[in-house]
Design an enzyme around this catalytic site. Structure first.
Site, PDB file in Angstrom:
ATOM      1  N   GLU A 139      -2.966  -5.781  -2.894  1.00  0.00           N
ATOM      2  CA  GLU A 139      -3.025  -6.241  -1.498  1.00  0.00           C
ATOM      3  C   GLU A 139      -4.052  -7.353  -1.444  1.00  0.00           C
ATOM      4  O   GLU A 139      -5.232  -7.117  -1.686  1.00  0.00           O
ATOM      5  CB  GLU A 139      -3.397  -5.101  -0.549  1.00  0.00           C
ATOM      6  CG  GLU A 139      -3.589  -5.559   0.899  1.00  0.00           C
ATOM      7  CD  GLU A 139      -2.401  -6.357   1.437  1.00  0.00           C
ATOM      8  OE1 GLU A 139      -1.275  -5.841   1.432  1.00  0.00           O
ATOM      9  OE2 GLU A 139      -2.603  -7.529   1.857  1.00  0.00           O
ATOM     10  N   GLU A 150       4.859  -9.264   3.124  1.00  0.00           N
ATOM     11  CA  GLU A 150       4.279 -10.285   4.000  1.00  0.00           C
ATOM     12  C   GLU A 150       4.395 -11.647   3.318  1.00  0.00           C
ATOM     13  O   GLU A 150       3.429 -12.388   3.189  1.00  0.00           O
ATOM     14  CB  GLU A 150       2.810  -9.979   4.334  1.00  0.00           C
ATOM     15  CG  GLU A 150       2.615  -8.677   5.075  1.00  0.00           C
ATOM     16  CD  GLU A 150       2.597  -7.488   4.131  1.00  0.00           C
ATOM     17  OE1 GLU A 150       2.175  -7.641   2.982  1.00  0.00           O
ATOM     18  OE2 GLU A 150       3.023  -6.400   4.541  1.00  0.00           O
ATOM     19  N   GLU A 178       8.114   0.902   7.803  1.00  0.00           N
ATOM     20  CA  GLU A 178       6.732   1.268   8.148  1.00  0.00           C
ATOM     21  C   GLU A 178       6.483   1.236   9.651  1.00  0.00           C
ATOM     22  O   GLU A 178       5.661   1.989  10.161  1.00  0.00           O
ATOM     23  CB  GLU A 178       5.749   0.356   7.408  1.00  0.00           C
ATOM     24  CG  GLU A 178       5.894  -1.114   7.786  1.00  0.00           C
ATOM     25  CD  GLU A 178       5.152  -2.049   6.831  1.00  0.00           C
ATOM     26  OE1 GLU A 178       5.026  -1.721   5.647  1.00  0.00           O
ATOM     27  OE2 GLU A 178       4.715  -3.119   7.290  1.00  0.00           O
TER      28      GLU A 178
HETATM   29 CA    CA Z   1       4.342  -4.976   5.650  1.00  0.00          CA
END
Ligand code: CA
Length: 669
Positions: A384, A453, A477
């Site tokens: 991430e 993303e 999600e």
């Molecule tokens: Ca996401």
């Protein structure tokens, strides 16, 4: 249809039809191989214009082309034609993995070379391709007499739709990037929207605007300024410049897929055909798979990403998940929150400092990988970035080298945040170049990439088959912590977002009421519908997103064991955007077919003609349907499993509860 005309790649037919005489005419026409789609190019008072028709229907009326450069230098008019070339191309190529094995790439091409008549004498080449499933064009700025830095301030390309239509859109340039619910509205009322933009035209055609092979350029979004005219609106750098390059550039292909009905768009491979052939050869380190994850538990609030007494990624839990994965016969596990740097506010727009090599205190990466090796379970890496790319790019070589040393071959890379480095839009040229840079770097480390993303997909997987999947839309999600995705979301995205490429939607929630999660948060659909998503959504890797305890002992888990993620062929049997879709796919490695059908909030009776099956074969249909009386709010997890002997001449009658679905395996017997 294509079975008899597969041509080996080395016999590719590239025929130059004519190198037309310069200056004789200012108007050229290009028809697709079957003649159905036509592009007309014309130099109108020294300005390039194009128009598009499909059969007798004019789709695009004369529209503008070109750019505005810095200092208000107009690069869209004052041209003369210096050369025109026409050619035809026909090959059938094989996808290393995919939704269809053999893809025919058959088009006619028109290349128009232009030069401006003023003192700078700038040259521009426009390449047009006409396919039977759509059209495409791109701009090439060739090397000029003088070396120069080029600043594109605006793209002038317009798409003047002849008539209005119903557009399925999400907004561009917003905080949550492309994670929005699609809405429908007349083209004439749109603001700035992302592509793929799918339109049901008044005359009944299905249209989709997108782009292909986007590199070292800005993403194209579309803006409606007047009437039914859409205009290219390139996503800018922070300083407002749209594209900055040295000496030469090639834009992505501006694409318009054209179908007689929306389902035709899904089995159009135009975007892939417009990308360069495979540069990596056989990526033996990646084979399509299904995976579990220490992931949903964090989204529903059961575990944390960060170090706490509820941390999801502990060595102990990793080993338990690996035991479960191995016991159920699967081989891949994703673990998020394994590394240092996570905080409860990790998703906020701050330059968070994650480490990509140091494990959290309760997590021993080497030990977990070793445990997985014993169990036959591969760990999927996770980075991430928090969109802090300054930090990530410093560490990425060490991070990829660590995975390579440990024998890991997939990495999920997240980019939560509104802007990259809190400055640049994900979709601008900076982001485009970043996402391709990481993809190519990952290939050097034998790593397959799953982006979250991310920038939109423009067909990169053809050139780089380590580009396996991406999020780039509102996924599962949102059902864990927001008002959720309404039932029609799943019947819209196959006709919109999924046209661009595979999606990591993360299906497979069995406890759709999410009893261990936040109050009133849930999946707005049935468990049988979750099974059908493995067919209606294509991706070479599919998550089984739920907690192990929700799969334990459930007979419907058998479907997830059986369903492949690599296909010989795909057929969309029926579909209406926002209402329903029925998709059948043939396994690449057996004679079996699979089918998924889903509906929006309305219950639906479906009669499925099985004529797609091999007429010489008898099959056992293993049917996973909504149990009687089941819908989104009534007993939604109840799956009725039945078996039936069927042939290609049969018609299956199915009932789908509201927000329900049915998944079927057709097993050769
Ligand atoms: Ca996401």
């Amino acid at each position: 249809m294509l079975k008899n005309i597969i041509i080996p790649a080395f016999l590719v037919a590239l025929t130059v039809v004519s190198t037309a005489q310069a200056q004789k005419s200012n108007s050229y026409e290009l028809a697709s191989p079957g003649g159905i789609n036509k592009i007309k190019f014309n130099l109108d008072k020294s300005a390039p214009k194009y128009e598009v028709s499909h059969g007798k229907i004019q789709v695009i009326t004369p529209s503008d082309m070109g750019f505005m450069l810095k200092n208000n230098e107009d690069f869209s008019s004052n041209f003369e034609i210096t050369n025109v070339k026409k050619s035809t191309f026909d090959e059938t190529w094989e996808q290393v993995w995919g939704e269809k094995k053999n893809i025919r790439n058959h088009y006619n091409q028109l290349v128009v070379q232009l030069q401006q008549k003023d003192k700078n004498k700038r040259k521009l080449e426009i390449q047009f391709r006409a396919y039977d499933d759509g059209i495409a064009f791109r701009y090439v700025y060739p090397k000029q007499e003088t070396k120069d830095s080029i600043f594109i301030m605006d793209e002038k390309t317009t798409f003047n739709l002849k008539e209005d239509g119903k557009a399925w859109w999400i907004p561009a340039n917003r905080e949550n990037r492309d994670e929005y619910l699609f809405k429908d509205a007349p083209v004439s009322t749109l603001d700035t929207v992302l592509t793929p933009l799918t339109i049901e035209s008044k005359s009944g055609l299905a249209l989709s605007f997108h782009e292909a092979n986007l590199k070292d350029f800005a993403s194209m979004t579309l803006v409606n300024n007047i009437g039914t005219q859409l205009k290219s609106d390139l996503v800018p750098w922070a300083d407002g410049v749209k594209v900055r390059v040295k000496d030469t550039f090639t834009s992505s292909w501006r694409t318009l897929q054209i179908g007689e009905k929306p389902a035709d768009l899904i089995t159009s491979y135009l975007i892939l055909n417009l990308n360069d052939p495979n540069k990596l050869g056989n990526v033996n380190y990646f084979k399509p798979y299904k995976y579990f994850g220490i992931w949903w538990g964090m989204h529903i609030g059961k575990y944390t990403f960060w170090e706490s007494d509820k941390q999801g990624a502990t060595t102990k839990r990793a080993e338990e998940y690996m035991d479960f994965t191995a016991k159920e016969g699967f081989h891949h596990l994703l673990i998020e929150g394994w590394n240092k740097g996570w905080t409860p506010a990790w998703y906020e727009n701050k330059m968070h400092m994650f480490s990509f090599t140091k494990s959290a205190d309760n997590f021993d990466l080497e030990k977990v990988v070793e445990y997985g090796n014993k169990k036959g379970v591969a760990l999927i890496g996770y980075h991430e970035t928090g969109s802090n790319l300054i930090n990530y790019l410093k560490e990425v070589d060490d991070a990829f080298a660590l995975y390579k040393k440990l024998g890991m071959h997939s990495v999920k890379i997240g980019h939560v945040g509104s802007k990259l480095n809190m400055k640049e839009n994900h979709f601008g040229q900076f982001g485009v170049n970043y996402f391709r840079y990481i993809l190519e770097k990952a290939a050097q480390y034998d790593l397959a990439v799953l982006y979250h993303e991310s920038i939109k997909d423009t067909g990169e997987r053809r050139t780089f088959p380590n580009m396996i999947s991406r999020e780039a839309a509102r996924g599962q999600e949102y059902n864990a912590w927001s008002e959720g995705n309404p039932p029609n979301h799943l019947t819209i995205i196959p006709f919109t977002r999924l046209l661009s490429g595979p999606m990591d939607f993360t299906p497979g929630i069995f406890d759709v009421e999410v009893k261990q999660g936040f109050p009133s948060k849930r999946v707005h659909g049935t468990t049988a519908q979750q099974l059908a998503l493995y067919l209606t959504i294509y991706a070479p890797i599919q998550m089984m997103a739920d907690l192990p305890e929700n799969y334990e002992g459930k007979p419907a888990l058998q479907f997830l064991k059986d369903v492949p993620t690599d296909w010989e062929d795909t057929k969309v049997l029926e579909g209406k955007i926002g209402e329903y879709i029925t998709t059948a796919r043939k396994d690449r490695n057996s004679a079996d077919w699979y089918l998924g059908t889903i509906t929006n909030e309305k219950a639906r009776d479906v009669n499925v003609s099985l004529s797609f099956l091999d007429p010489k074969v008898t099959y056992e249909a293993q049917i996973y349907a909504d149990a009687e009386g089941t819908d989104e709010t009534h007993n939604p997890s109840a799956v009725a499993i039945s078996k039936k002997t069927v042939k290609a001449s049969d018609v299956l009658k199915l009932h789908l509860g509201g927000a329900g679905g049915t998944a079927i395996r057709f097993k050769k017997i």
